[in-house]
Design a protein around this motif. Structure first.
Motif, short mmCIF file in Angstrom:
data_model
loop_
_atom_site.label_atom_id
_atom_site.label_comp_id
_atom_site.label_asym_id
_atom_site.label_seq_id
_atom_site.Cartn_x
_atom_site.Cartn_y
_atom_site.Cartn_z
N THR A 26 0.81 -1.14 -0.10
CA THR A 26 -0.05 0.00 -0.10
C THR A 26 0.81 1.20 0.05
O THR A 26 2.14 1.22 0.11
CB THR A 26 -0.93 0.12 1.24
OG1 THR A 26 -0.16 -0.09 2.28
CG2 THR A 26 -1.87 -1.11 1.30
N ASP A 54 -10.87 -3.65 10.37
CA ASP A 54 -10.91 -2.10 9.73
C ASP A 54 -10.39 -1.04 10.72
O ASP A 54 -10.26 -0.05 10.34
CB ASP A 54 -12.53 -1.96 9.56
CG ASP A 54 -13.13 -2.12 11.06
OD1 ASP A 54 -12.59 -2.10 12.08
OD2 ASP A 54 -14.49 -2.05 11.03
N ILE A 59 -5.91 -0.40 6.27
CA ILE A 59 -7.13 0.00 5.63
C ILE A 59 -7.17 1.57 5.91
O ILE A 59 -7.79 2.35 4.99
CB ILE A 59 -8.20 -0.62 6.67
CG1 ILE A 59 -8.34 -2.15 6.51
CG2 ILE A 59 -9.71 0.16 6.53
CD1 ILE A 59 -8.85 -2.55 5.06
N ASP A 60 -6.57 2.15 6.49
CA ASP A 60 -6.24 3.56 6.70
C ASP A 60 -5.60 4.22 5.51
O ASP A 60 -5.95 5.04 4.84
CB ASP A 60 -5.21 4.10 7.91
CG ASP A 60 -6.22 3.83 9.12
OD1 ASP A 60 -7.60 3.75 9.17
OD2 ASP A 60 -5.72 3.94 10.28
N GLU A 61 -4.47 3.39 5.22
CA GLU A 61 -3.73 3.83 3.82
C GLU A 61 -4.45 3.52 2.84
O GLU A 61 -4.53 4.43 1.69
CB GLU A 61 -2.24 2.75 3.95
CG GLU A 61 -1.18 2.97 4.94
CD GLU A 61 -0.58 1.87 5.20
OE1 GLU A 61 -0.49 1.10 4.53
OE2 GLU A 61 0.32 2.08 6.49
N ALA A 63 -7.90 3.80 2.61
CA ALA A 63 -8.76 4.92 2.66
C ALA A 63 -8.29 6.18 1.77
O ALA A 63 -8.73 6.98 1.32
CB ALA A 63 -9.23 5.32 3.99
N LYS A 64 -6.89 6.42 2.07
CA LYS A 64 -6.18 7.70 1.74
C LYS A 64 -5.74 7.46 0.14
O LYS A 64 -5.85 8.43 -0.59
CB LYS A 64 -5.10 8.03 2.48
CG LYS A 64 -5.44 8.29 3.79
CD LYS A 64 -4.27 8.75 4.83
CE LYS A 64 -4.53 8.71 6.30
NZ LYS A 64 -3.20 8.57 6.92
N ASN A 66 -5.98 4.42 -2.63
CA ASN A 66 -6.29 2.82 -2.81
C ASN A 66 -5.52 2.06 -3.76
O ASN A 66 -5.83 0.91 -3.93
CB ASN A 66 -7.56 2.63 -2.98
CG ASN A 66 -8.27 3.27 -4.48
OD1 ASN A 66 -7.38 3.88 -5.09
ND2 ASN A 66 -9.55 3.15 -4.94
N GLU A 88 -10.39 -1.52 -1.88
CA GLU A 88 -11.56 -0.96 -1.20
C GLU A 88 -11.97 -1.91 -0.11
O GLU A 88 -11.57 -3.21 -0.01
CB GLU A 88 -12.68 -1.05 -2.01
CG GLU A 88 -13.34 -2.21 -2.27
CD GLU A 88 -14.65 -2.00 -3.45
OE1 GLU A 88 -15.19 -1.03 -3.20
OE2 GLU A 88 -14.89 -3.06 -4.11
N MET A 89 -12.39 -1.36 1.08
CA MET A 89 -12.89 -2.23 2.14
C MET A 89 -14.12 -2.52 1.94
O MET A 89 -15.07 -2.16 1.50
CB MET A 89 -12.73 -1.49 3.61
CG MET A 89 -13.23 -2.29 4.87
SD MET A 89 -13.17 -1.21 6.34
CE MET A 89 -14.68 -0.37 5.98
N SER A 120 -10.58 -6.88 2.29
CA SER A 120 -10.01 -6.01 1.34
C SER A 120 -10.03 -6.75 0.02
O SER A 120 -9.72 -7.67 -0.40
CB SER A 120 -8.72 -5.69 1.75
OG SER A 120 -8.06 -5.06 0.70
#
Length: 143
Positions: A26, A54, A59-61, A63-64, A66, A88-89, A120
């Protein structure tokens, strides 16, 4: 075009079906971060599925930014596959039940009841494949 996509998906399926773990990369503030991930066993249709939580950095990465890359290797047969796409989550209970395996309890002791459990999903749009012999490295921008 559809035949080329089907052929590409079939090639990737055959090459990765016996490789459990990949390195999933990521992007975090411009830096690449990789970690081992176990691909969930499913008939490969162009999407890679991974169980995760989550509340993880990955997942944070995602979201910023993808963009992800999953790199598989099977050195004993000189097979190397790099698949990139946009992750995507997914919190789809039916899909989690479909992909769940009891061995995942090692990472997720509460199983499907874990409130942070998610998937994911990485639909793939580019791949690089290296297989020897013969020495070759092919690239495709459309899966």
């Amino acid at each position: 075009m559809e035949d080329a996509r089907k052929n590409s998906i079939e090639k990737i399926r055959k090459l990765t079906e016996k490789i459990d773990f990949c390195m999933l990369t990521t992007i975090d503030a411009g830096h690449m971060r990789s970690r081992p991930m176990s691909t969930q066993q499913t008939e490969f249709d162009g999407d890679l599925w991974f169980f995760t939580s989550d509340n993880t950095h990955k997942i944070d990465e995602i979201a910023k930014d993808n963009r992800v890359c999953a790199a598989y290797s099977k050195p004993d047969s000189d097979t190397y596959v790099s698949i990139s796409g946009r992750a995507e989550m997914v919190k789809d209970r039916a899909k989690m039940e479909e992909l769940w395996s009891p061995i995942l309890k090692a990472w997720f002791p509460d199983g499907l009841e874990d409130p942070h459990l998610c998937l994911s999903r990485s639909p793939q749009n580019k791949r690089n494949i290296g297989i020897r012999p013969p020495a070759s490295w092919s690239s495709s921008s459309a899966l």
